[in-house]
Write an enzyme that holds these catalytic residues in place. Structure first.
Site, PDB file in Angstrom:
ATOM      1  N   ASP A   1     -45.276   2.998  35.745  1.00 29.51           N
ATOM      2  CA  ASP A   1     -46.833   3.811  35.477  1.00 29.51           C
ATOM      3  C   ASP A   1     -47.632   4.207  36.338  1.00 29.51           C
ATOM      4  O   ASP A   1     -48.084   3.189  36.681  1.00 29.51           O
ATOM      5  CB  ASP A   1     -47.528   2.723  34.444  1.00 29.51           C
ATOM      6  CG  ASP A   1     -47.453   4.143  33.551  1.00 29.51           C
ATOM      7  OD1 ASP A   1     -47.100   4.708  32.165  1.00 29.51           O
ATOM      8  OD2 ASP A   1     -48.896   3.978  33.619  1.00 29.51           O
TER       9      ASP A   1
ATOM     10  N   TYR B   1     -55.328   6.606  39.051  1.00 26.19           N
ATOM     11  CA  TYR B   1     -55.294   4.700  39.846  1.00 26.19           C
ATOM     12  C   TYR B   1     -55.763   5.119  40.862  1.00 26.19           C
ATOM     13  O   TYR B   1     -56.043   4.280  42.074  1.00 26.19           O
ATOM     14  CB  TYR B   1     -54.091   4.489  39.090  1.00 26.19           C
ATOM     15  CG  TYR B   1     -53.958   4.001  37.986  1.00 26.19           C
ATOM     16  CD1 TYR B   1     -54.741   4.482  36.908  1.00 26.19           C
ATOM     17  CD2 TYR B   1     -52.567   4.271  37.069  1.00 26.19           C
ATOM     18  CE1 TYR B   1     -54.925   4.412  35.462  1.00 26.19           C
ATOM     19  CE2 TYR B   1     -52.256   3.768  35.727  1.00 26.19           C
ATOM     20  CZ  TYR B   1     -53.120   4.094  35.460  1.00 26.19           C
ATOM     21  OH  TYR B   1     -52.968   4.025  33.771  1.00 26.19           O
TER      22      TYR B   1
ATOM     23  N   LYS C   1     -50.048  10.479  34.959  1.00 29.35           N
ATOM     24  CA  LYS C   1     -51.204  10.970  33.732  1.00 29.35           C
ATOM     25  C   LYS C   1     -52.185  12.118  34.682  1.00 29.35           C
ATOM     26  O   LYS C   1     -52.501  11.981  36.047  1.00 29.35           O
ATOM     27  CB  LYS C   1     -51.785   9.752  33.796  1.00 29.35           C
ATOM     28  CG  LYS C   1     -50.859   9.260  33.030  1.00 29.35           C
ATOM     29  CD  LYS C   1     -51.440   7.992  32.616  1.00 29.35           C
ATOM     30  CE  LYS C   1     -51.099   6.838  31.746  1.00 29.35           C
ATOM     31  NZ  LYS C   1     -50.891   5.459  32.879  1.00 29.35           N
TER      32      LYS C   1
ATOM     33  N   HIS D   1     -54.341  11.758  30.071  1.00 31.05           N
ATOM     34  CA  HIS D   1     -54.979  10.652  30.464  1.00 31.05           C
ATOM     35  C   HIS D   1     -55.933   9.928  29.634  1.00 31.05           C
ATOM     36  O   HIS D   1     -55.762   8.558  28.610  1.00 31.05           O
ATOM     37  CB  HIS D   1     -55.227  10.529  31.869  1.00 31.05           C
ATOM     38  CG  HIS D   1     -55.846   9.036  32.119  1.00 31.05           C
ATOM     39  ND1 HIS D   1     -55.332   8.589  33.765  1.00 31.05           N
ATOM     40  CD2 HIS D   1     -55.773   7.515  31.679  1.00 31.05           C
ATOM     41  CE1 HIS D   1     -54.958   6.919  33.503  1.00 31.05           C
ATOM     42  NE2 HIS D   1     -55.796   6.737  32.211  1.00 31.05           N
TER      43      HIS D   1
END
Ligand code: A2P
Length: 275
Positions: A48, A53, A78, A111
């Site tokens: 994931d 990120y 996401k 997200h």
């Protein structure tokens, strides 16, 4: 069968491994690359990540370099939480795919219902536009399932009312003491799979006395109690670690917490993250 390779089936028939490897706060470059490589080496088949990120390139490279056939790994990413337009979402998806360097995604999520720097802002219209773009991506066959993250029941109602496809998954912060009863029940009723990020409450739960006592009783570690709890609640825990011994520990959850102890864990009500 090892829990690590067991799957749930989402509402569209797509199978998803019960445990995913989370990469939030895992720095891009060598640390993200090595963490994902260690997870895959040790049997994880569900990774994931997210555009936010900023580690999609390293995560994608570790997936590609693993030598494991692409179809054996379930990959989620996401859409940035500030992108709330149709065209913007389509463009962002292409960027994510380029960064990951893979041909298709298994799951693509919005997200958050609002930009991270404007938590709580009403973006109902924008969420519908972004989700409609995800429906197009899904119908074009570039992603096997679509969904949302950090959505409450009102946010979900908005999508269900104005879009065609009920989200296949909703990824939320979920752990012992913070089991999001209302959202969880709503999702179960609509056949939306709940994914549990921060199943260890970013590590804080490991110091909890009740969880430590239960770990002793079952002869496992506190982290394993936390992860097993999420699975027995029917959610997909996404534990993360940058240490191989912990990556292995977090996947060794082939035991059963009995009904009485589950009820006790359910009764805990505390979010030790203290935002
Ligand atoms: P590290 O990466 O140094 O191992 P969560 O998944 O709830 O967000 O928690 C992640 C945090 O918990 C990270 O700081 C991670 O640190 C730590 N962690 C992950 N697994 C374990 C474990 N089995 N034992 C102790 N700490 C862990």
């Amino acid at each position: 069968m090892k829990t690590l390779i067991q799957t749930y089936t989402m509402s569209n028939g797509v199978k998803i491994p019960k445990i995913g490897f989370g990469t939030w706060q895992v720095p891009s470059g060598d640390i993200a690359y090595q963490s994902v490589a260690m997870a895959l080496k040790n049997g994880y088949r569900h990774i994931d990540t997210a555009a936010a990120y900023q580690n999609e390139e390293s995560v994608g490279k570790a997936i590609r370099d693993s030598g494991i056939p692409r179809e054996e790994i379930f990959v989620t990413s996401k859409l940035h939480s500030h992108i709330k337009t149709y065209e913007g979402a389509l463009e962002a998806f292409e960027k994510t795919m380029k960064a990951l360097g893979i041909d298709y995604l298994d799951l693509y999520l919005i997200h958050a219902p609002w930009p991270w720097n404007e938590i709580g802002k009403d973006c109902s219209q924008g969420n519908v536009l972004a989700y409609k773009a995800m429906e197009k991506i899904y119908k074009d066959g570039k992603v096997r399932a679509i969904g949302v993250s950090n959505f409450n029941t009102k946010d979900l109602d908005n999508i269900i009312k104005h879009c065609d496809i009920i989200p296949h998954a909703n990824q939320i912060g979920y752990f012992i003491g913070h089991n999001e009863k209302e959202v969880d029940e709503y999702c179960k009723a609509k056949n939306i799979l709940v994914e549990a990020y921060s199943p260890l409450a970013i590590g804080h739960l490991l110091k909890n006395n009740d969880i430590q006592d239960m770990a002793k009783k079952y002869e496992v570690t506190p982290a394993q109690i936390c992860i097993r709890y999420c699975i027995q609640k029917g959610t997909v825990p996404l534990p993360k670690s940058t240490h191989e011994s912990r990556i292995i520990e977090n996947s060794a959850v082939d035991f059963e917490i009995d009904k009485k102890d589950m009820i006790y864990l359910d009764s805990i009500n505390d979010d030790p993250r203290k935002w």
